[in-house]
Design an enzyme around this catalytic site. Structure first.
Site, PDB file in Angstrom:
ATOM      1  N   LYS A  53       0.840  -1.203   0.000  1.00  0.00           N
ATOM      2  CA  LYS A  53       0.000   0.000   0.000  1.00  0.00           C
ATOM      3  C   LYS A  53       0.877   1.255   0.000  1.00  0.00           C
ATOM      4  O   LYS A  53       0.606   2.216  -0.725  1.00  0.00           O
ATOM      5  CB  LYS A  53      -0.935  -0.008   1.226  1.00  0.00           C
ATOM      6  CG  LYS A  53      -2.076  -1.030   1.085  1.00  0.00           C
ATOM      7  CD  LYS A  53      -2.854  -1.249   2.387  1.00  0.00           C
ATOM      8  CE  LYS A  53      -3.893  -2.353   2.180  1.00  0.00           C
ATOM      9  NZ  LYS A  53      -4.639  -2.699   3.397  1.00  0.00           N
ATOM     10  N   GLN A  97      -4.499  -1.378   9.605  1.00  0.00           N
ATOM     11  CA  GLN A  97      -4.558  -2.714   9.015  1.00  0.00           C
ATOM     12  C   GLN A  97      -5.209  -3.704   9.981  1.00  0.00           C
ATOM     13  O   GLN A  97      -4.881  -3.744  11.163  1.00  0.00           O
ATOM     14  CB  GLN A  97      -3.132  -3.174   8.638  1.00  0.00           C
ATOM     15  CG  GLN A  97      -3.073  -4.490   7.892  1.00  0.00           C
ATOM     16  CD  GLN A  97      -3.687  -4.434   6.492  1.00  0.00           C
ATOM     17  OE1 GLN A  97      -3.797  -3.380   5.887  1.00  0.00           O
ATOM     18  NE2 GLN A  97      -4.102  -5.577   5.984  1.00  0.00           N
ATOM     19  N   ASP A 120     -10.809   3.230   4.380  1.00  0.00           N
ATOM     20  CA  ASP A 120     -11.330   1.876   4.186  1.00  0.00           C
ATOM     21  C   ASP A 120     -12.853   1.846   4.058  1.00  0.00           C
ATOM     22  O   ASP A 120     -13.417   0.839   3.623  1.00  0.00           O
ATOM     23  CB  ASP A 120     -10.975   1.016   5.413  1.00  0.00           C
ATOM     24  CG  ASP A 120      -9.667   0.269   5.241  1.00  0.00           C
ATOM     25  OD1 ASP A 120      -9.421  -0.251   4.140  1.00  0.00           O
ATOM     26  OD2 ASP A 120      -8.902   0.182   6.224  1.00  0.00           O
TER      27      ASP A 120
HETATM   28  N1  GUN Z   1      -7.202  -6.599   6.156  1.00  0.00           N
HETATM   29  C1  GUN Z   1      -7.614  -7.326   5.090  1.00  0.00           C
HETATM   30  N2  GUN Z   1      -8.203  -6.511   4.181  1.00  0.00           N
HETATM   31  C2  GUN Z   1      -8.147  -5.256   4.691  1.00  0.00           C
HETATM   32  C3  GUN Z   1      -8.579  -3.990   4.214  1.00  0.00           C
HETATM   33  O1  GUN Z   1      -9.146  -3.838   3.119  1.00  0.00           O
HETATM   34  N3  GUN Z   1      -8.335  -2.925   5.035  1.00  0.00           N
HETATM   35  C4  GUN Z   1      -7.735  -3.072   6.240  1.00  0.00           C
HETATM   36  N4  GUN Z   1      -7.555  -1.978   6.977  1.00  0.00           N
HETATM   37  N5  GUN Z   1      -7.319  -4.224   6.710  1.00  0.00           N
HETATM   38  C5  GUN Z   1      -7.531  -5.320   5.930  1.00  0.00           C
END
Ligand code: GUN
Length: 283
Positions: A53, A97, A120
């Site tokens: 990311k 995350q 998100d």
């Molecule tokens: N863990 C797995 N997928 C995601 C996501 O799309 N966002 C976040 N913050 N954590 C994740």
């Protein structure tokens, strides 16, 4: 018939190009675009995700910061860090995350993020906005799936769509987004009695469970569009989805591969959410 492949890598690259253009347009006005990523603990898969990311942000000119906090970080310390990021005008998007270590209440953490910076789209306020058709941020994976369906020329209005999986991250928001486009949506899950009876009626199938071989060719209506959100490691160590790709591609009209399908789109849509937040902040 062999299905058309929906190439997530290529579509994500064109979305990144567009985001890069928008980031440069704000830069021309003297404005930087910022994403703050927070990782708690040392889950190796999460570490790879957040590294990717941050790398994507760099590629399109988004300034990203990565907080790597130790696994024993207290909930109070994490909430305090989020409060700082909420107040920082250089930060337009915040991503914590998931999953978080068990001693931390992830709901409380998500609700602590300012809804205006919730890249998100997980905050209850943003979920409510999505439900009522006023979405501010859309969760990245289902948002990426919608872009893939649009790119594939899917006719969603009046279509039968089956979403397999009911998570807050994928299944539930996916169903809402399909519904908003006029699809008749069925959500199936681990307790569904006869999964195949539902999928065989579907024009669109989105599989998001995390089980290898969940969707087989006999479960797919000829000509259906099949989107595979699954991300599993096969016995041979290779990455694979929830769909029996080789067999289903002979039945479907369009299908996403794993890898190279939904995964890169999830990453691209985070950049879209971040630039949209920055553009809103810029007025
Ligand atoms: N863990 C797995 N997928 C995601 C996501 O799309 N966002 C976040 N913050 N954590 C994740």
């Amino acid at each position: 018939m062999s299905a058309k492949l929906i190439d997530g890598n290529a579509l994500a690259a064109s979305i990144r190009n567009d985001v890069g253009r928008r980031v440069r347009r704000l830069a021309d006005l003297g404005l930087t675009t910022g994403l703050a990523v927070v990782l708690v603990g040392d889950d190796p898969a999460s570490a790879v995700y957040v590294r990717n990311k941050v790398k994507d942000c760099h590629e399109v000119g988004i300034v990203s910061t990565l907080d790597r906090l130790p696994a024993q970080t207290t909930e109070a310390a994490l909430l305090a860090r989020i409060a700082q990021l909420n107040a920082d005008p250089a930060v337009h998007g915040i991503l914590v995350q998931l999953p978080l270590p068990r001693h931390i209440d992830s709901h409380r953490v998500i609700e602590a993020i300012s809804p205006a910076k919730d890249a998100d789209g997980f905050h209850v306020s943003n979920v409510g906005m999505l439900v009522t058709g006023q979405a501010l941020f859309r969760p990245c994976t289902p948002y990426g799936v919608m872009k893939m369906l649009e790119h594939a020329g899917a006719h969603l209005d009046g279509a039968e769509a089956v979403v397999i999986g009911r998570s807050n991250i994928v299944g539930k928001p996916q169903a809402l987004m399909l519904l908003a486009e006029g699809a008749t949506v069925t959500i199936c899950h681990s307790r569904t009695r006869d999964l195949a009876a539902h999928t065989r009626r579907a024009d669109i199938i989105v599989a998001a469970v995390g089980r290898i071989g969940l969707v087989t060719a006999d479960m797919v209506k000829p000509g259906a569009i099949v989107i595979d959100v699954g991300m599993n490691r096969g016995a041979d160590g290779k990455l694979c989805g929830d769909v029996d790709f080789a067999a289903v591609r002979e039945v479907a009209s369009a299908i996403t591969p794993v890898p190279g399908g939904v995964g890169p789109m999830t990453r691209a849509m985070l950049l879209v959410n971040t630039i949209e937040a920055a553009e809103r902040a810029a007025g």
